[in-house]
Design an enzyme around this catalytic site. Structure first.
Site, PDB file in Angstrom:
ATOM      1  N   CYS B  12     -33.915  16.969 -25.215  1.00  0.00           N
ATOM      2  CA  CYS B  12     -32.663  17.037 -24.374  1.00  0.00           C
ATOM      3  C   CYS B  12     -31.843  16.267 -23.029  1.00  0.00           C
ATOM      4  CB  CYS B  12     -32.594  18.720 -23.650  1.00  0.00           C
ATOM      5  SG  CYS B  12     -33.665  19.159 -23.290  1.00  0.00           S
ATOM      6  N   CYS B  15     -35.003  16.691 -20.692  1.00  0.00           N
ATOM      7  CA  CYS B  15     -36.249  16.052 -20.791  1.00  0.00           C
ATOM      8  C   CYS B  15     -35.886  14.168 -20.172  1.00  0.00           C
ATOM      9  CB  CYS B  15     -36.263  15.070 -22.015  1.00  0.00           C
ATOM     10  SG  CYS B  15     -37.064  16.961 -23.141  1.00  0.00           S
ATOM     11  N   ASP B 431      -4.891 -14.755 -15.012  1.00  0.00           N
ATOM     12  CA  ASP B 431      -5.148 -16.357 -14.685  1.00  0.00           C
ATOM     13  C   ASP B 431      -3.914 -16.733 -15.630  1.00  0.00           C
ATOM     14  OD1 ASP B 431      -5.739 -18.703 -14.433  1.00  0.00           O
ATOM     15  OD2 ASP B 431      -6.381 -19.005 -16.474  1.00  0.00           O
ATOM     16  N   ASP B 629      -9.948 -16.920 -18.292  1.00  0.00           N
ATOM     17  CA  ASP B 629     -11.312 -17.155 -18.530  1.00  0.00           C
ATOM     18  C   ASP B 629     -12.510 -18.720 -18.014  1.00  0.00           C
ATOM     19  OD1 ASP B 629      -9.515 -19.405 -18.082  1.00  0.00           O
ATOM     20  OD2 ASP B 629      -9.069 -20.356 -20.408  1.00  0.00           O
ATOM     21  N   ASP B 633     -12.369 -18.550 -12.062  1.00  0.00           N
ATOM     22  CA  ASP B 633     -11.876 -17.210 -12.220  1.00  0.00           C
ATOM     23  C   ASP B 633     -12.947 -16.708 -12.156  1.00  0.00           C
ATOM     24  OD1 ASP B 633      -9.406 -18.226 -12.858  1.00  0.00           O
ATOM     25  OD2 ASP B 633      -9.920 -18.368 -15.086  1.00  0.00           O
TER      26      ASP B 633
END
Lengths: 178, 741
Positions: B12, B15, B431, B629, B633
């Site tokens: 659980c 733990c 961009d 991209d 950037d």
């Protein structure tokens, strides 16, 4: 896994070591009955005879006169002399009263205290050593006024019906040995 | 150094919290995070694997060592785990059902169910009790792990869910054995106080819950398994003109690999001969096959559809795009979202608090009623109804399914934090080049001043030959397409955000924007109206200066991606503001923005200033996402609350981004936000349910309603409710699998 199996075996072994016969209810019922039988429990208005052994014949009789006096118009409508062979399955335990009982059929019972020595110390329900129990319905149907039967109390008793403790009416004739 | 460790034995969230604490205490560990749902720990720092392993084992758990075939081993291990759990549940049920039957039938005689006369509790009390004991033993035996793990955790002062089950059922069994002893000694009325069936049914229901949980947990990671299953096992390698099928592990960089129509590309590489179309949908989500010819890149796990090709292996093993995606998704699934913090904190203290509540409730009821049976029933019910699992599973399962679903759609979300932040985005900054537009500009206009157009184009393109800027490359392509021959330029200089300068054929050639002209003190008056017109048409005019004289303008236009306006509209419909950032002049930028439907334009921004523009928006109190991209950037992607790199972009951009879109389709941006919103909504539902369940369930089990004349919760129903709570959280998380773009 092994530890749990060992534990399980140990539990079973412990019970065996304790010398417990597994049918503790049956064995103790016989012991208690024999103890009471030695003391003598017959009353002059009702009687139960049994040798206290499984397979032994038993006879239950009661005096019909108090019922006749209370209006019983047909003595054949009730059975005042019941005979049976007591087998283990006839013996039960009545939790509410802390009594053992023998089922006599048709709602009639013969009850006796589990422990005569301590009986009466654990509450008023257990305050009787022997109780004769009759199903009042056939008596009432035959004209008996249940509140006027000499020597028999018309009272509600808690019994287990289909797993539910239910109060039902019975004729009771209790008897204390001590 | 970051290490990912597979951890075994966690039952659980408590733990997971314990292992996390143990790892964080370890010398050399900077940060450790343990995810209960994925059963993985992520450890950053200098601690060695052996030290980490030792710490985990000392905490009472195990390390599952991963090998090369970790995927298969993990699958086999999971399948075995599920199979074993089902077997345990079935065995448990085989004994628990008759146990429940003989316990219940004497209580409901009015139903007139068949019942063996030899077990009548009023006649054969001890035999009846013994029958129950014999039936509970196999149930306890199959559920032995609750006891070994639960009591061990208790001894280590870190009780977990198993501890609650172990304490609760042990109390029920121990009290029943005590009553059995009483029966054996003549107290026959105690036959009404046997609780073997309570323990038996609790264990059975928990095993059922665990089985369903394991199945559901397996389904949450189906997406990653699907990705892992894509990798082919063999490759056909061309050696001395002979084709030979070898294991994928034996392929080396530089090997020439043959792929026939219908075959899978085994590793990443570059096509050296042949032409084909390749289905890359498994990586990008793009359903249309992509044409490939000599020089094009191919990726592992994609499917060659039409022609046979030969390609050179460039990346193998863990370096392939598929392996990188799997790693990225795995890391994301193992990460934690900030929203989980509260649940994690609560989970850490949950079990000891529940134990305390159970003890207090039991004592309080005993003081109030003097009824030990009643008090112990309350004690057991509180222990059994409490469910830390639901709390622990609420967030990670939704993240697993959400990120998995994203990967299926070509949207790689790098972590829980990114997923959570994305749903809060107010503004998205795009961009322009390569993001809103195709990024492949073409020469549209050449306006000259006392020079031949072709001559100007030849000079300008020669100067731009060494430039990597898309606009420069467009000019070079324009010259090549016209059949012009380019001259090798000397003293090439690229001035970021401005343009280029070079010596071409003895002439000093400057190609750049208005800013560059201003810096060079070039008079632009003659061309101002022309430039304005071109800019309003969305074209990018570049001034060409030959030997200090403005010789002309070369205009380049970048075509907008067909999906861009649709993506922007979707974002507006979702209430997200849009902005476009570009180095273009304001007029050009406005023209593009108008076509795309963008709200705000940030024009003439130098690459290094993009991050500042993002920062300015953040200063307005807005959550900002940046979509880009290019390498330039990367700072803005890192500065933004959420950086989104598009798939056609550079590795640097992808590295800096929080979300990577495998396709160059901007409609994936609203999809990513929608997915984030759906996932966070799902997490909130899960947390609400998990917290609500415990907050309501524990007081009911403690008898609060009963105190005011309401019902009392039987521990059996508490166990059923507890099992259902975990399963319901998982089932809710799995609803995300139905998410549609």
């Amino acid at each position: 896994m092994k530890k749990i199996m060992v534990l399980a075996a140990a539990v079973l072994f412990a019970f065996s070591l304790a010398g417990c016969s597994l049918d503790v209810v049956g064995n103790d019922a016989l012991r208690a009955y024999n103890e009471i039988a030695q003391s003598g429990y017959n009353t002059d208005k009702a009687n139960f005879e049994w040798n206290g052994e499984l397979g032994g014949a038993a006879n239950f009789t009661f005096d019909i006169e108090p019922f006749t006096a209370a209006g019983l118009n047909d003595v054949n409508a009730v059975n005042a002399d019941i005979n049976l062979v007591v087998e283990r399955e006839n013996i039960g335990y009545h939790t509410a009263m802390d009594h053992y009982n023998i089922d006599l059929g048709d709602g009639n019972l013969f009850e006796w205290a589990k422990d005569v020595q301590t009986n009466g110390t654990t509450g008023e329900n257990q305050d009787k050593d022997v109780v004769f129990v009759l199903n009042p319905e056939p008596f009432i149907a035959a004209g008996v006024d249940p509140n006027n039967v000499d020597g028999w109390a018309y009272a509600q008793v808690s019994v287990d019906i289909n797993g539910t403790p239910t109060d039902i009416w019975k004729f009771l004739r209790p008897f204390d040995i001590r | 150094m970051q290490q990912t460790i597979k951890i075994g034995g966690m039952s659980c969230a408590a733990c997971a919290a314990r292992v996390e604490r143990a790892l964080n205490k370890l010398d050399g560990v900077e940060k450790a995070s343990v995810n209960f749902a994925t059963e993985k720990g992520s450890v950053t720092g200098d601690a060695s694997f052996d030290e980490i392993k030792r710490a985990i084992e000392q905490a009472g758990y195990s390390v599952i060592e991963q090998t090369k075939n970790a995927v298969d081993e993990d699958r086999i291990r999971k399948e075995k785990e599920i199979r074993v759990l089902w077997i345990k549940f079935i065995v448990s049920a085989i004994f628990a059902i008759p146990l429940l039957y003989i316990a219940m039938v004497p209580m409901i005689k009015w139903v007139r169910l068949p019942f063996p006369a030899g077990l009548d509790p009023m006649q054969y009390s001890l035999i009846y009790a013994l029958a129950e004991l014999l039936l509970i033993i196999p149930v306890i035996a199959v559920g032995y792990k609750f006891y070994t793990v639960g009591f061990k955790a208790l001894l280590l002062k870190s009780p977990n869910m198993d501890s609650l089950i172990a304490i609760g059922t042990t109390a029920a069994v121990a009290y029943s054995i005590y009553n059995m002893w009483q029966i054996a000694n003549g107290a026959f009325a105690q036959v009404d106080h046997l609780y073997f069936e309570t323990a038996g049914v609790i264990i059975t229901l928990i095993l059922l819950g665990k089985s369903l949980e394991a199945v559901s947990k397996g389904r949450t990671s189906e997406a990653i398994k699907k990705l892992m299953g894509l990798a082919p096992k063999t490759a056909i390698v061309l050696t001395d003109g002979v084709e030979k099928e070898i294991k994928i592990e034996d392929v080396k960089v530089g090997d020439i690999i043959v792929v026939k129509p219908g075959g899978k590309i085994p590793v990443d590489g570059t096509v050296i001969s042949g032409k084909t179309s390749i289905d890359e949908s498994m990586l990008t989500g793009e359903s249309m096959p992509v044409g490939k010819k000599e020089g094009d890149s191919v990726f592992a796990a994609t499917i060659n559809t039409t022609g046979a090709i030969q390609f050179r292996a460039d990346k193998i093993g863990a370096d392939t795009a598929l392996a990188q995606i799997i790693k990225l998704v795995e890391d994301a699934q193992g990460s934690k979202a900030p929203i989980a913090q509260m649940a994690d904190i609560v989970s850490g203290y949950f079990v000891p608090i529940v134990c305390g509540i159970a003890v207090l409730a039991g004592i309080a009821w005993f003081i109030g009623t003097r009824d030990f049976e009643f008090s112990i029933t309350i004690f057991i019910a509180v222990l059994v109804i409490a469910c830390p699992c639901a709390l622990g599973l609420a967030t990670p399962t939704a993240i697993m399914v959400g990120t998995g679903k994203g990967a299926e759609n070509g949207i790689l979300i790098k972590g829980g934090e990114a997923l959570e932040t994305t749903h809060k985005i107010d503004v998205i900054v795009f961009d322009k080049t390569g993001t809103i537009t195709e990024g492949k500009p073409t020469v549209t206009d050449i306006i000259v001043n006392d020079i031949d157009k072709d001559e100007l184009l030849a000079l300008v393109s020669s100067a731009e030959k060494q430039s990597e800027h898309p606009l420069g490359q467009a000019i070079v392509s324009g010259a090549v397409d016209k059949g012009l021959s380019l001259i090798d330029a000397e003293n090439f200089q690229s001035l970021t955000g401005r343009g280029v300068q070079a010596q071409v054929d003895g002439k000093n050639v400057i190609v750049g924007n208005k800013k560059m002209m201003k810096e060079q003190n070039i008079e632009l008056v003659d061309f101002e109206s022309t430039v304005l017109t071109l800019a309003k048409e969305g074209k990018t005019p570049m001034y060409a200066v030959i030997d200090g004289t403005l010789a002309g303008i070369v205009a380049v236009a970048d075509v907008m991606k067909p999906s861009s306006p649709d993506a922007i509209k979707k974002l507006h419909d979702m209430g997200v503001e849009t902005a476009m950032i570009t180095g273009d002049n304001l007029d050009t930028a406005n023209a593009i923005a108008k076509q795309a439907g963008i709200d705000r334009v940030l024009a003439e921004v130098l690459p290094q200033d993009k991050a500042n523009e993002v920062k300015k928006l953040q200063a307005e109190g807005k959550k900002v996402a940046m979509v880009g991209d290019g390498i330039n950037d990367a700072p803005a992607l890192a500065q933004a609350d959420v950086g989104i790199a598009i798939g056609s972009g550079t590795d640097v951009a992808m590295e800096s981004a929080d979300i990577v879109l495998m396709k160059s389709d901007l409609t994936d941006v609203p999809t990513a936000i929608n997915l984030s919103r759906a996932t966070i909504r799902n997490i909130k539902q899960n947390l609400f349910w998990a917290f609500g369940y415990n907050v309501i369930g524990i007081p009911i089990a403690a008898g609060v309603l009963y105190l005011f004349g309401g019902p009392l919760l039987n521990p059996i129903f508490a166990a059923a409710a507890m099992s259902l709570s975990s399963v319901s959280v998982l089932t809710n998380a799995l609803r995300l699998k139905r998410f549609k773009k």
